[in-house]
Every structure is written in C-alpha cells, then in structure tokens.
Write an enzyme that holds these catalytic residues in place. Structure first.
Site, PDB file in Angstrom:
ATOM      1  N   GLY A 169       0.812  -1.215   0.000  1.00 21.27           N
ATOM      2  CA  GLY A 169       0.000   0.000   0.000  1.00 21.27           C
ATOM      3  C   GLY A 169       0.842   1.259   0.000  1.00 21.27           C
ATOM      4  O   GLY A 169       1.747   1.444  -0.809  1.00 21.27           O
ATOM      5  N   GLY A 170       0.533   2.141   0.966  1.00 21.28           N
ATOM      6  CA  GLY A 170       1.244   3.420   1.041  1.00 21.28           C
ATOM      7  C   GLY A 170       2.739   3.253   1.247  1.00 21.28           C
ATOM      8  O   GLY A 170       3.518   4.139   0.899  1.00 21.28           O
ATOM      9  N   GLY A 404      18.478   8.022 -35.345  1.00 17.72           N
ATOM     10  CA  GLY A 404      17.893   8.882 -34.326  1.00 17.72           C
ATOM     11  C   GLY A 404      18.654   8.798 -33.019  1.00 17.72           C
ATOM     12  O   GLY A 404      18.694   9.769 -32.244  1.00 17.72           O
ATOM     13  N   ALA A 405      19.252   7.645 -32.774  1.00 25.84           N
ATOM     14  CA  ALA A 405      19.968   7.470 -31.509  1.00 25.84           C
ATOM     15  C   ALA A 405      21.155   8.433 -31.430  1.00 25.84           C
ATOM     16  O   ALA A 405      21.540   8.860 -30.341  1.00 25.84           O
ATOM     17  CB  ALA A 405      20.427   6.027 -31.350  1.00 25.84           C
TER      18      ALA A 405
HETATM   19  C1  HXC Z   1      -2.656  -3.038  10.818  1.00 26.73           C
HETATM   20  C2  HXC Z   1      -1.132  -4.636  10.260  1.00 26.73           C
HETATM   21  C3  HXC Z   1      -1.138  -4.193   8.923  1.00 26.73           C
HETATM   22  C4  HXC Z   1      -1.968  -3.095   8.583  1.00 26.73           C
HETATM   23  C5  HXC Z   1       0.217  -5.839   9.087  1.00 26.73           C
HETATM   24  N1  HXC Z   1      -0.294  -5.656  10.307  1.00 26.73           N
HETATM   25  N2  HXC Z   1      -0.286  -4.972   8.204  1.00 26.73           N
HETATM   26  N3  HXC Z   1      -1.889  -4.040  11.197  1.00 26.73           N
HETATM   27  N4  HXC Z   1      -2.708  -2.544   9.560  1.00 26.73           N
HETATM   28  N5  HXC Z   1      -1.987  -2.599   7.348  1.00 26.73           N
HETATM   29  C6  HXC Z   1       0.034  -6.398  11.528  1.00 26.73           C
HETATM   30  C7  HXC Z   1      -0.494  -7.820  11.534  1.00 26.73           C
HETATM   31  O1  HXC Z   1      -1.807  -7.832  11.997  1.00 26.73           O
HETATM   32  C8  HXC Z   1       0.484  -8.498  12.473  1.00 26.73           C
HETATM   33  O2  HXC Z   1       0.109  -8.160  13.789  1.00 26.73           O
HETATM   34  C9  HXC Z   1       1.782  -7.796  12.195  1.00 26.73           C
HETATM   35  O3  HXC Z   1       1.438  -6.553  11.579  1.00 26.73           O
HETATM   36  C10 HXC Z   1       2.668  -8.558  11.235  1.00 26.73           C
HETATM   37  O4  HXC Z   1       1.919  -8.890  10.078  1.00 26.73           O
HETATM   38  P1  HXC Z   1       1.910 -10.354   9.431  1.00 26.73           P
HETATM   39  O5  HXC Z   1       0.793 -10.397   8.447  1.00 26.73           O
HETATM   40  O6  HXC Z   1       1.930 -11.380  10.517  1.00 26.73           O
HETATM   41  O7  HXC Z   1       3.337 -10.358   8.707  1.00 26.73           O
HETATM   42  P2  HXC Z   1       3.735 -10.981   7.308  1.00 26.73           P
HETATM   43  O8  HXC Z   1       3.171 -12.358   7.186  1.00 26.73           O
HETATM   44  O9  HXC Z   1       5.206 -10.803   7.219  1.00 26.73           O
HETATM   45  O10 HXC Z   1       3.020 -10.099   6.199  1.00 26.73           O
HETATM   46  C11 HXC Z   1       3.324  -8.712   6.081  1.00 26.73           C
HETATM   47  C12 HXC Z   1       2.323  -8.051   5.096  1.00 26.73           C
HETATM   48  C13 HXC Z   1       0.884  -8.399   5.520  1.00 26.73           C
HETATM   49  C14 HXC Z   1       2.614  -8.583   3.691  1.00 26.73           C
HETATM   50  C15 HXC Z   1       2.625  -6.562   5.102  1.00 26.73           C
HETATM   51  O11 HXC Z   1       0.742  -8.122   6.923  1.00 26.73           O
HETATM   52  C16 HXC Z   1      -0.143  -7.632   4.768  1.00 26.73           C
HETATM   53  O12 HXC Z   1      -0.480  -7.962   3.606  1.00 26.73           O
HETATM   54  N6  HXC Z   1      -0.728  -6.598   5.417  1.00 26.73           N
HETATM   55  C17 HXC Z   1      -1.797  -5.819   4.839  1.00 26.73           C
HETATM   56  C18 HXC Z   1      -1.292  -4.980   3.719  1.00 26.73           C
HETATM   57  C19 HXC Z   1      -2.327  -4.042   3.196  1.00 26.73           C
HETATM   58  O13 HXC Z   1      -3.199  -4.423   2.419  1.00 26.73           O
HETATM   59  N7  HXC Z   1      -2.316  -2.788   3.736  1.00 26.73           N
HETATM   60  C20 HXC Z   1      -3.251  -1.745   3.452  1.00 26.73           C
HETATM   61  C21 HXC Z   1      -2.800  -1.078   2.160  1.00 26.73           C
HETATM   62  S1  HXC Z   1      -3.762   0.267   1.716  1.00 26.73           S
HETATM   63  P3  HXC Z   1       0.403  -9.113  15.037  1.00 26.73           P
HETATM   64  O14 HXC Z   1      -0.299  -8.473  16.158  1.00 26.73           O
HETATM   65  O15 HXC Z   1      -0.100 -10.465  14.659  1.00 26.73           O
HETATM   66  O16 HXC Z   1       1.926  -9.088  15.198  1.00 26.73           O
HETATM   67  C22 HXC Z   1      -2.784   1.589   1.884  1.00 26.73           C
HETATM   68  C23 HXC Z   1      -3.383   2.869   1.399  1.00 26.73           C
HETATM   69  C24 HXC Z   1      -2.384   3.861   0.906  1.00 26.73           C
HETATM   70  O17 HXC Z   1      -1.707   1.541   2.357  1.00 26.73           O
HETATM   71  C25 HXC Z   1      -2.798   4.497  -0.359  1.00 26.73           C
HETATM   72  C26 HXC Z   1      -2.010   4.036  -1.568  1.00 26.73           C
HETATM   73  C27 HXC Z   1      -2.208   4.862  -2.788  1.00 26.73           C
END
Ligand code: HXC
Length: 510
Positions: A169-170, A404-405
């Site tokens: 994401g961000g 052109g290059a």
């Molecule tokens: C809250 C989060 C989190 C999130 C991870 N955690 N991502 N908590 N918000 N976005 C927490 C988990 O719950 C977990 O907590 C700990 O972080 C570790 O995560 P895991 O999943 O156990 O780790 P891993 O297996 O290594 O995977 C990492 C990851 C995955 C690939 C980043 O966590 C993931 O896919 N997260 C979501 C990503 C996502 O979709 N984010 C939102 C994007 S939107 P605990 O308590 O168990 O330790 C965005 C908008 C911006 O960002 C705008 C863009 C233009």
C-alpha cells in the site's frame, strides 16, 4: 529528581522495545534488524537525535484503545552521514507491522517538513504493511499528507527510500515518489497488495518473492535502483551513496579531493574497441578508467543492461554517467533503456550534477514488441530529458552513433555542450550494409557493385570526420586521453548558465 530521571529512562526503555522482545526476536529470525538497529548502522555513531518517541495513536476502534505502544511504529529524527545532516524515519515492523496511523503519519510529516525547510536529504527505511487497517480513512488521510510532501520536496532535496521488509500500500507508493529506491534481497518485498489479497481477488497463487521481491523490482519492473544482500550491506551502501549527492538543489555535491590525477592517460583505452565492428566490449571499463579511483555507484545495474547509468567522480566532483553497453543487446536503445536513462538524467539535472555520456549505439530496437510497448513515447522521454537538461553535458562517441539514436544521445543539436568522438567513431544514419541495400536496391545481386558501394559509404560516413567537419563534434580525441579531456571540459563548464523562457513546467511525454 533522581526519580524523575529514572522515570524518563524507564519510559524510554519501553519505547525502545517497540512491539516487545518476542517480535524483535522474530524480526531477527527473519534476518532483519530492528528500526533502531538500522538507524545505528546508517548514521554516524552517536549522531542520531530522535523526535516523538512518546507519541501514541488515538484510535479507539477494534480494541485499539488498550493497545498503545510509544512511538507508534516509526522511529524518526535526524543525524549525520559522514558529517552531513540527513533526516530519517524508520518503520518498526514490530509495532502493528509498521502500519501507518494518523499519529504515525504526523511523525513522518514532521521530519519531511523539517528536511524540506532545512534543505537536507531525507531517508525512509520501510518495513511495513501500509495504512493501519483499524484506523480507516484517518490512516488514508495520513498517507495523502505524506505523498503530498513527497511531491513538494521532489527536485528540492534528495529523497531516498530503502525497502527492508514486506511493504504494501502506502509503504510502496510513498517510496515510488522518491528519487531512489534500494532494497534488501530475499527479506523485502514491494506490492500494492500482498499474495493473500491477490489470491482472493484474482485466484492467482504467487509467492511474495515472485510478486514483489528484488528479483522482480531490480530486474524486471525497474522500480528499484539497486538491491543488496542483507540489511547491513544495504545500509553501508546508502552511506556510500549519500556521499555522491548534494544536500539540496541549490548546493553542489561534496567534493572528495581525488588522489587520482586528472592528467592520467590510459593507453589500454586505445585498444578497447575491437577490430571487428560487431564484437562487443565492456563500456564499464571506459567508465572505470575515466572516473576517480574506479569508484562507480551504478543505478539499475540489473535492469535494461543495454544502457549503463550511475555516479562517479571526476576531480573529486560527482558526475552522472550514461553509456550504451555493447555487451547487452549491442547497446541498442529500447523502451526500458530509454526510460531508465531519462529518469537518471532528470535527477542529475534537478541536483546540478553534470552528465557525461559514452555513446556506442546502433539505433532504436525495431519490431512490434517495442512499437506496441510505446517505444516512440519512451524514446521521446530520453530525447526530451537530454534536451531539457541544463547541467553541463559532455559526450564521447566511441564507435557507432547511428540514426535517431545519434541525435538523442546528448548530441550537439539538442544542447550537448562538448561533444567528442574517438577516431573509431561511425556517425551515420545507419550501418553501411543497411544503407547500401536501401539506396542501391537496384544493384542487389551484383556483389561487385554492392561491395564498391559499401566501401564508398564506409569511407565517407563510417568515421567521425563528416560530423567534425561540420562542428557537430568539437574534437576527435585520443582514447587514452579521455579522462583528461573530460576533466578539462567539466572545469570549462562549471559556471554554465542557461536562460529559458518562463513556463510553469514542461510537459515531458510520461
Ligand atoms: C494493521 C497490520 C497491517 C496493517 C500488518 N499488520 N499490516 N496491522 N494494519 N496494514 C500487523 C499484523 O496484523 C500483524 O500483527 C503484524 O502486523 C505482522 O503482520 P503479518 O501479516 O503477521 O506479517 P507478514 O506475514 O510478514 O506479512 C506482512 C504483510 C501483511 C505482507 C505486510 O501483513 C499484509 O499484507 N498486510 C496488509 C497490507 C495491506 O493491504 N495494507 C493496506 C494497504 S492500503 P500481530 O499483532 O499479529 O503481530 C494503503 C493505502 C495507501 O496503504 C494508499 C495508496 C495509494
């Protein structure tokens, strides 16, 4: 008083532990350092000054009111690298996966604002899952504010992102708007959405590495500028990299007095070009022989290897190098090479870094693959970037500069300041064989006539002298003197100034 001091130290210790020892151990088991350990390596010893260590989030939804960790998942502040100030934020994966809350975003925004106000580079260490899901739009808004600051600072201070864990994401979009992205191999990933979401939405099964590892982004997608073996090596390379950059767009990069004499000649260069015009040679040898102490920091080394981009120093001063690489696809210009070099030129131009171009290019790559992929627009990016750049531009044609290059690669016609050629240079619309087959089509089949036409063409055009006679080439130089001639030309151009008509900004073909 002693009590109060102890309380402070106690609160600090809690903050330093982030998400707790179990999560720190898990971070280490994955081969990753913690945010604070990374900062220790990146900055000069003892130089880190931390801000906002006690900030916590304000979220009360989903049971978050009871889950507060001081610092809220990001360590921010400033310090020095080899004595020069940099601002820094490092995502702490042990705290809610480094995800960004409203208050976490405010901490980053504070260092972004300070870096811009004080005109110093900012480095982000990313190991985080994007917007904090529990905070919804408050987190999205926080990211919006970070993105806007990325754009406001673009071209004013260098912004560097280092991907050091799974980032989504961000935490990939903000890096994408910075000047350079570096990545750690095998432990870090970049994707808009992770493998689980991909599986749910598209039913595609893909590993994190296949979706967004260094093997994807440093090689195929070109999102990443260089990937290194582990956290420590990556951070040490960032220290080395920062030394090449100025603090901001009004300053020059630091001068590293060179032990390497600029008058040094290198006779090996006289035999770099093989007798057979189709045989490749390694253009990196030329770069390394021209720069000080062969200290070259290559950008995007694993992507579009037909063009080389990177930083070196001449007489101690940072210089951007762009060079066709005959060892890969004969150094042809394709869409990827054009985009890679165009972006590099624009960075150099933003930050007053002169550009030296070494040319051995057979032209643009023909074919449907390239045309369907937008070669016209991507090639135009490179042409545009060279033409708009006002920093000193020096070029040396070593062998082919066809079609052109020739125009595109920093030619005199699009604003090249000093254009040199080696005696082996061939400047023409195309190679002799192709040219003769077009202009003497009626003679095809008559081998004698074709051989005579080919020889005529080669004698007339396959040399630097037609261009030199017109002044398009300022001098035909001895290969062994290339370092000296470039150093002199760079000195000549140090105070170059160009007046341009007012405009809001140009409109590069994106
Ligand atoms: C809250 C989060 C989190 C999130 C991870 N955690 N991502 N908590 N918000 N976005 C927490 C988990 O719950 C977990 O907590 C700990 O972080 C570790 O995560 P895991 O999943 O156990 O780790 P891993 O297996 O290594 O995977 C990492 C990851 C995955 C690939 C980043 O966590 C993931 O896919 N997260 C979501 C990503 C996502 O979709 N984010 C939102 C994007 S939107 P605990 O308590 O168990 O330790 C965005 C908008 C911006 O960002 C705008 C863009 C233009």
């Amino acid at each position: 008083m002693q009590d109060i001091l102890e309380q402070l130290e106690h609160r600090r210790n809690i903050a330093r532990l982030g998400g707790g020892q179990t999560r720190i151990d898990s971070q280490h088991k994955k081969g990753k350092l913690t945010a604070r350990e990374r900062i220790e390596i990146l900055l000069d010893e003892g130089s880190f000054e931390e801000f906002d260590m006690f900030v916590d989030h304000k979220c009360v939804d989903f049971g978050m009111a009871d889950k507060k960790i001081p610092g809220d998942g990001v360590v921010t502040g400033w310090g020095t690298i080899n004595g020069r100030i940099v601002y820094i934020f490092a995502k702490d994966f042990t705290v809610f996966g480094g995800s960004l809350s409203e208050t976490h975003a405010k901490k980053i925004q504070k260092v972004q604002d300070m870096a811009l106000r004080n005109r110093a580079p900012i480095i982000g260490l990313f190991d985080a899952g994007g917007a904090r899901i529990q905070e919804g739009v408050a987190a999205l808004g926080g990211y919006g504010e970070v993105f806007k600051r990325n754009v406001d600072a673009s071209g004013v201070i260098p912004q560097i992102s280092v991907i050091m864990g799974p980032c989504a994401g961000g935490d990939v979009y903000s890096p994408a708007m910075t000047d350079f992205i570096f990545m750690v191999k095998d432990t870090s990933y970049m994707f808009v959405t992770g493998p689980d979401v991909v599986k749910t939405v598209t039913n595609e099964e893909v590993t994190a590495e296949e979706l967004g590892g260094a093997s994807v982004h440093a090689v195929k997608s070109s999102i990443v500028d260089a990937a290194f073996e582990n956290d420590v090596e990556t951070l040490l390379q960032i220290r080395r990299f920062i030394d090449f950059l100025p603090a901001n767009n009004m300053e020059e990069a630091p001068n590293f007095p060179a032990k390497d004499n600029i008058e040094r000649v290198d006779n090996a260069l006289d035999t770099l070009i093989p007798d057979n015009p189709n045989q490749p040679y390694d253009m990196k040898e030329l770069i390394n022989k021209v720069i000080d102490d062969a200290d070259f920091f290559e950008i995007q080394a694993a992507h579009a290897q037909n063009i080389i981009t990177g930083f070196g120093r001449v007489e101690g001063k940072t210089t951007g190098f762009i060079a066709n690489q005959p060892m890969a696809l004969a150094g042809v210009l394709d869409s990827n090479a054009s985009r890679k070099a165009a972006r590099f030129i624009r960075f150099c131009d933003c930050f007053n870094i002169p550009i030296v171009t070494f040319i051995d290019v057979p032209g643009f790559l023909p074919g449907t693959d390239q045309e369907y992929g937008g070669l016209i627009k991507h090639g135009a990016k490179l042409l545009f970037a060279y033409a708009e750049a006002t920093v000193p531009k020096i070029s040396v044609i070593t062998r082919k500069a066809y079609g052109g290059a020739y125009d595109v690669m920093s030619s005199k016609h699009i604003g090249g300041d000093i254009n040199y050629a080696w005696p082996s240079a061939e400047i023409a619309v195309m190679g002799a064989k192709g040219a003769v087959e077009i202009i003497f089509r009626k003679d095809i089949g008559d081998d004698e006539k074709i051989a005579a036409h080919t020889k005529d063409y080669e004698d007339r055009f396959c040399s630097p002298f037609v261009a030199a006679e017109r002044g398009y080439i300022d001098d035909v130089i001895m290969p062994h003197s290339t370092r000296k001639r470039i150093a002199h030309a760079l000195n000549l151009l140090r105070k170059k100034q160009i007046e341009q008509p007012w405009r809001k900004h140009d409109n590069i073909p994106l």
